[in-house]
Design a protein around this motif. Sequence first.
Motif, PDB file in Angstrom:
ATOM      1  N   HIS A  39       0.316  -7.295  24.465  1.00 48.17           N
ATOM      2  CA  HIS A  39       1.003  -6.068  24.058  1.00 48.17           C
ATOM      3  C   HIS A  39       0.086  -4.860  23.929  1.00 48.17           C
ATOM      4  CE1 HIS A  39       4.518  -8.535  23.344  1.00 48.17           C
ATOM      5  NE2 HIS A  39       3.821  -9.324  22.549  1.00 48.17           N
ATOM      6  N   GLY A  40      -1.213  -5.039  24.151  1.00 45.14           N
ATOM      7  CA  GLY A  40      -2.127  -3.928  23.946  1.00 45.14           C
ATOM      8  C   GLY A  40      -2.380  -3.693  22.472  1.00 45.14           C
ATOM      9  N   TYR A  41      -3.283  -2.768  22.174  1.00 49.51           N
ATOM     10  CA  TYR A  41      -3.605  -2.527  20.771  1.00 49.51           C
ATOM     11  C   TYR A  41      -2.434  -1.901  20.023  1.00 49.51           C
ATOM     12  CZ  TYR A  41      -5.879  -0.845  16.569  1.00 49.51           C
ATOM     13  OH  TYR A  41      -6.199  -0.617  15.261  1.00 49.51           O
ATOM     14  N   ALA A  42      -1.828  -0.881  20.630  1.00 44.59           N
ATOM     15  CA  ALA A  42      -0.753  -0.170  19.942  1.00 44.59           C
ATOM     16  C   ALA A  42       0.490  -1.033  19.771  1.00 44.59           C
ATOM     17  CB  ALA A  42      -0.400   1.110  20.709  1.00 44.59           C
ATOM     18  N   GLY A  43       0.784  -1.896  20.757  1.00 46.99           N
ATOM     19  CA  GLY A  43       2.014  -2.686  20.718  1.00 46.99           C
ATOM     20  C   GLY A  43       1.945  -3.913  19.843  1.00 46.99           C
ATOM     21  N   ALA A  44       0.753  -4.439  19.635  1.00 43.75           N
ATOM     22  CA  ALA A  44       0.610  -5.632  18.792  1.00 43.75           C
ATOM     23  C   ALA A  44       0.806  -5.256  17.327  1.00 43.75           C
ATOM     24  CB  ALA A  44      -0.767  -6.250  18.989  1.00 43.75           C
ATOM     25  N   THR A  45       1.435  -6.146  16.567  1.00 45.27           N
ATOM     26  CA  THR A  45       1.644  -5.896  15.143  1.00 45.27           C
ATOM     27  C   THR A  45       0.997  -7.007  14.325  1.00 45.27           C
ATOM     28  OG1 THR A  45       3.728  -7.142  14.989  1.00 45.27           O
ATOM     29  CG2 THR A  45       3.862  -4.815  15.656  1.00 45.27           C
ATOM     30  N   THR A  46       0.578  -6.641  13.127  1.00 47.06           N
ATOM     31  CA  THR A  46      -0.032  -7.648  12.262  1.00 47.06           C
ATOM     32  C   THR A  46       0.988  -8.703  11.853  1.00 47.06           C
ATOM     33  OG1 THR A  46       0.358  -6.151  10.379  1.00 47.06           O
ATOM     34  CG2 THR A  46      -1.829  -6.119  11.386  1.00 47.06           C
ATOM     35  N   ALA A  47       2.262  -8.324  11.752  1.00 48.43           N
ATOM     36  CA  ALA A  47       3.287  -9.302  11.396  1.00 48.43           C
ATOM     37  C   ALA A  47       3.408 -10.369  12.483  1.00 48.43           C
ATOM     38  CB  ALA A  47       4.630  -8.604  11.196  1.00 48.43           C
ATOM     39  N   ALA A  48       3.414  -9.937  13.749  1.00 51.71           N
ATOM     40  CA  ALA A  48       3.522 -10.888  14.849  1.00 51.71           C
ATOM     41  C   ALA A  48       2.281 -11.774  14.927  1.00 51.71           C
ATOM     42  CB  ALA A  48       3.718 -10.143  16.164  1.00 51.71           C
ATOM     43  N   ILE A  49       1.124 -11.203  14.680  1.00 52.74           N
ATOM     44  CA  ILE A  49      -0.118 -11.982  14.707  1.00 52.74           C
ATOM     45  C   ILE A  49      -0.100 -13.039  13.613  1.00 52.74           C
ATOM     46  CG2 ILE A  49      -2.616 -11.863  14.334  1.00 52.74           C
ATOM     47  CD1 ILE A  49      -2.483  -9.043  15.643  1.00 52.74           C
ATOM     48  N   ALA A  50       0.345 -12.660  12.422  1.00 52.55           N
ATOM     49  CA  ALA A  50       0.413 -13.611  11.310  1.00 52.55           C
ATOM     50  C   ALA A  50       1.380 -14.743  11.619  1.00 52.55           C
ATOM     51  CB  ALA A  50       0.818 -12.885  10.027  1.00 52.55           C
ATOM     52  N   ARG A  51       2.557 -14.427  12.178  1.00 50.57           N
ATOM     53  CA  ARG A  51       3.517 -15.474  12.529  1.00 50.57           C
ATOM     54  C   ARG A  51       2.926 -16.434  13.551  1.00 50.57           C
ATOM     55  NH1 ARG A  51       7.250 -11.188  12.577  1.00 50.57           N
ATOM     56  NH2 ARG A  51       7.114 -11.077  14.858  1.00 50.57           N
ATOM     57  N   ALA A  52       2.246 -15.889  14.565  1.00 55.71           N
ATOM     58  CA  ALA A  52       1.659 -16.737  15.602  1.00 55.71           C
ATOM     59  C   ALA A  52       0.571 -17.639  15.041  1.00 55.71           C
ATOM     60  CB  ALA A  52       1.106 -15.876  16.730  1.00 55.71           C
ATOM     61  N   ALA A  53      -0.090 -17.179  13.986  1.00 55.50           N
ATOM     62  CA  ALA A  53      -1.150 -17.968  13.356  1.00 55.50           C
ATOM     63  C   ALA A  53      -0.613 -18.893  12.270  1.00 55.50           C
ATOM     64  CB  ALA A  53      -2.202 -17.039  12.759  1.00 55.50           C
ATOM     65  N   ASP A  54       0.718 -18.884  12.061  1.00 55.20           N
ATOM     66  CA  ASP A  54       1.368 -19.705  11.047  1.00 55.20           C
ATOM     67  C   ASP A  54       0.820 -19.410   9.655  1.00 55.20           C
ATOM     68  OD1 ASP A  54       3.157 -21.575  10.034  1.00 55.20           O
ATOM     69  OD2 ASP A  54       1.737 -23.245  10.253  1.00 55.20           O
TER      70      ASP A  54
END
Length: 213
Positions: A39-54
């Motif tokens: 998603h690139g830097y601007a498109g990535a969200t910390t919420a999505a990153i946290a979910r992916a990392a469980d």
Amino acid sequence: MSGGGPDQAISKPARRPRRSSAEVASRLIQAAQEEFRRHGYAGATTAAIARAADTTEAQLFRSFASKAALFQEAVFRPLSQHLERFNADHPLPQDDASRADTARLYIAELQRFVTEHEALLRAMMLAGGPAGESGNPIESLAAYFEQGAAVQSARIEGTPRVDPRLMVRAAFAAVLANRLFRDWLYPAGLADDASIDAAIADFVLDGINANRG
């Protein structure tokens, strides 16, 4: 009448296994690398990153101060670590031929790094990414440039013709631009990727040798 009484067992959701801080950080970095790549830097969200990392977004911010800090650790810290490992594995050669071989090997590995992270680097440059003190996104690589300049300085006898701090940035710029703008720079049929990479390696190596002649 059937039904459960007060003593009936109530099922509880399975408790998430307790993970160490280091394990959580590692999972967040891996998830961030994938999210930033997609998603690139601007498109990535910390919420999505946290979910992916469980894990939770709160835990993410306990591990990393900001999205920019996570980007730095996920993308640019591995480059600095790679340079550290490379220098440890390839001590200062004593003869000119060995020095040239070592420099060429590192240029090839830098080219591979940029190629592997092309989509992410392109997104960061176009959409904006974590900035250093100057406000320039590329200054997230300041530690890498400082380390590379120190290595070059250690390998130069006498006064260099080109400031190593300038040389390490020029070399990185040549590799980065060659990858990001390859479709614009080279007409179809001019040369294959291997020939283009070899030409850039020769160009960078000649620049480095300017400080030796």
